[in-house]
Scaffold this motif. Structure first.
Motif, PDB file in Angstrom:
ATOM      1  N   UNK A  97       1.002  -1.651  -0.314  1.00  0.00           N
ATOM      2  CA  UNK A  97      -0.148   0.056  -0.384  1.00  0.00           C
ATOM      3  C   UNK A  97       0.724   0.900   0.024  1.00  0.00           C
ATOM      4  N   UNK A  98       0.483   1.915  -0.820  1.00  0.00           N
ATOM      5  CA  UNK A  98       1.748   2.989  -0.926  1.00  0.00           C
ATOM      6  C   UNK A  98       0.813   4.604  -1.102  1.00  0.00           C
ATOM      7  N   UNK A  99       1.414   5.669  -1.590  1.00  0.00           N
ATOM      8  CA  UNK A  99       0.712   7.241  -1.922  1.00  0.00           C
ATOM      9  C   UNK A  99       1.069   6.844  -3.413  1.00  0.00           C
ATOM     10  N   UNK A 100       0.515   8.326  -4.511  1.00  0.00           N
ATOM     11  CA  UNK A 100      -0.212   8.038  -5.607  1.00  0.00           C
ATOM     12  C   UNK A 100       1.379   8.744  -6.336  1.00  0.00           C
ATOM     13  N   UNK A 101       2.193   9.936  -5.723  1.00  0.00           N
ATOM     14  CA  UNK A 101       3.590   9.792  -6.165  1.00  0.00           C
ATOM     15  C   UNK A 101       4.782   8.177  -6.203  1.00  0.00           C
ATOM     16  N   UNK A 102       4.499   7.820  -5.326  1.00  0.00           N
ATOM     17  CA  UNK A 102       5.569   6.676  -4.601  1.00  0.00           C
ATOM     18  C   UNK A 102       5.221   5.374  -6.165  1.00  0.00           C
ATOM     19  N   UNK A 127      -3.079   2.579  -3.870  1.00  0.00           N
ATOM     20  CA  UNK A 127      -2.737   3.785  -3.473  1.00  0.00           C
ATOM     21  C   UNK A 127      -3.730   4.358  -2.717  1.00  0.00           C
ATOM     22  N   UNK A 128      -3.155   4.607  -1.735  1.00  0.00           N
ATOM     23  CA  UNK A 128      -4.609   5.219  -0.661  1.00  0.00           C
ATOM     24  C   UNK A 128      -3.408   6.155   0.004  1.00  0.00           C
ATOM     25  N   UNK A 135      -3.646   1.646   7.789  1.00  0.00           N
ATOM     26  CA  UNK A 135      -4.722   0.746   8.813  1.00  0.00           C
ATOM     27  C   UNK A 135      -4.649  -0.468   7.707  1.00  0.00           C
ATOM     28  N   UNK A 136      -4.235  -0.789   6.306  1.00  0.00           N
ATOM     29  CA  UNK A 136      -4.225  -1.573   5.949  1.00  0.00           C
ATOM     30  C   UNK A 136      -3.635  -2.802   6.163  1.00  0.00           C
ATOM     31  N   UNK A 146       4.771   1.777   2.577  1.00  0.00           N
ATOM     32  CA  UNK A 146       5.679   3.067   2.281  1.00  0.00           C
ATOM     33  C   UNK A 146       4.611   4.149   1.598  1.00  0.00           C
ATOM     34  N   UNK A 147       4.692   5.243   2.937  1.00  0.00           N
ATOM     35  CA  UNK A 147       3.844   6.246   2.733  1.00  0.00           C
ATOM     36  C   UNK A 147       4.470   7.629   3.203  1.00  0.00           C
TER      37      UNK A 147
END
Length: 302
Positions: A97-102, A127-128, A135-136, A146-147
């Protein structure tokens, strides 16, 4: 395992102080266990057990051997687990689970390298937002996360973390692109690209301009790092992101990262986390290790 039965016989006899009790525990005839022990004592040339009226007790030589036996059994158990894990790589799945840029750079590049080594492994990238990522991972919906700016959760283990200072992200043709560093004042005349208020990074950037005594109105707002990067690469606009957000674009020359001179930006902490449990799948461990290496390389590149 070489001589595995003999090792387990010796370990069990040492634990129970009795060949008969060891035989009952292992479902092996006591005479068979005794035969193996006698043969080993003959090979070593030293007694391993003292024969007492009420059982057996390790001799000094026996204590040395049993320490070796137990270490060997532990190591072999780990080898078995690793082999099972390797088999699981043939049909297993790892979820990050990660963020949009990464998710647009360092994560898929790293995942692709792992997938090339293990073609049957299924790798899922989700992507979250930061709180959803925590939480995931906590709930088992993702193996690793990674966030930026993850909320503190006691049940999560941090594998790597770094305060990734924000900087100006702009096109290589931008008038400021060749500077070693720039001030927020120098950025002010250009179209500014901010994350919208739904993203934590909005407050970090907006507060930095306030701290510098500058009143600005962003020309663009976006709730997507990908959109911000695209806007920055398409003209004279300036986005404010971390080097990790644009690792791939910087590598291929599509975007430039220029540090900001002022120390006004708040913390922007990037963390790689997993559930705080003793066992994790081999696939998840391998992806996490590959990500740590990629993150370390990116941190050193600037």
């Amino acid at each position: 395992m070489l001589h595995s039965r003999v090792l387990r016989y010796i370990d069990e006899v040492a634990r129970r102080g009795s060949i008969r009790a060891a035989g009952d525990r292992l479902n092996v005839a006591p005479s068979a266990i005794n035969k193996h022990i006698l043969q080993l004592e003959e090979d070593i040339g030293e007694p391993l057990f003292e024969r007492l009226p009420r059982g057996l007790r390790l001799t000094p030589a026996g204590e040395v051997l049993v320490a070796h036996v137990r270490k060997t059994i532990r190591e072999y158990s780990q080898v078995e687990a690793d082999i099972r894990g390797m088999k699981a790589l043939q049909s297993g799945e790892v979820i990050i689970a990660t963020m949009s840029g990464l998710a647009g750079g360092i994560v898929p590049k790293t995942a692709a390298r792992l997938g090339a080594r293990h073609p049957r492994l299924k790798i899922t990238v989700r992507v979250m937002f930061a709180h959803d990522i925590a939480n995931a991972v906590l709930d088992g919906q993702a193996d690793i996360g990674l966030a930026f700016n993850l909320p503190p959760v006691a049940q999560l283990e941090t594998l790597w973390t770094m305060n990734t200072r924000l900087g100006a992200v702009l096109s290589p043709e931008h008038p400021l692109a060749r500077q070693d560093s720039i001030s927020l004042t120098a950025c002010q005349p250009y179209p500014l690209i901010f994350a919208d208020r739904s993203m934590l990074i909005h407050g970090i950037v907006a507060d930095a301009f306030v701290a510098a005594g500058l009143e600005v109105e962003p020309a663009y707002l976006a709730n997507s790092i990908e959109a911000m990067k695209c806007l920055a690469g398409s003209g004279d606009g300036i986005a404010f992101l971390s080097r990790f957000d644009i690792a791939e674009e910087q590598r291929n020359g599509a975007l430039t990262f220029v540090p900001i001179r002022e120390q006004t930006f708040g913390k922007n902490v990037l963390s790689l986390v997993q559930r705080d449990k003793p066992s994790h799948s081999l696939a998840a461990t391998m992806l996490a290790e590959d990500l740590v290496r990629a993150l370390q390389a990116c941190s050193k590149s600037g």
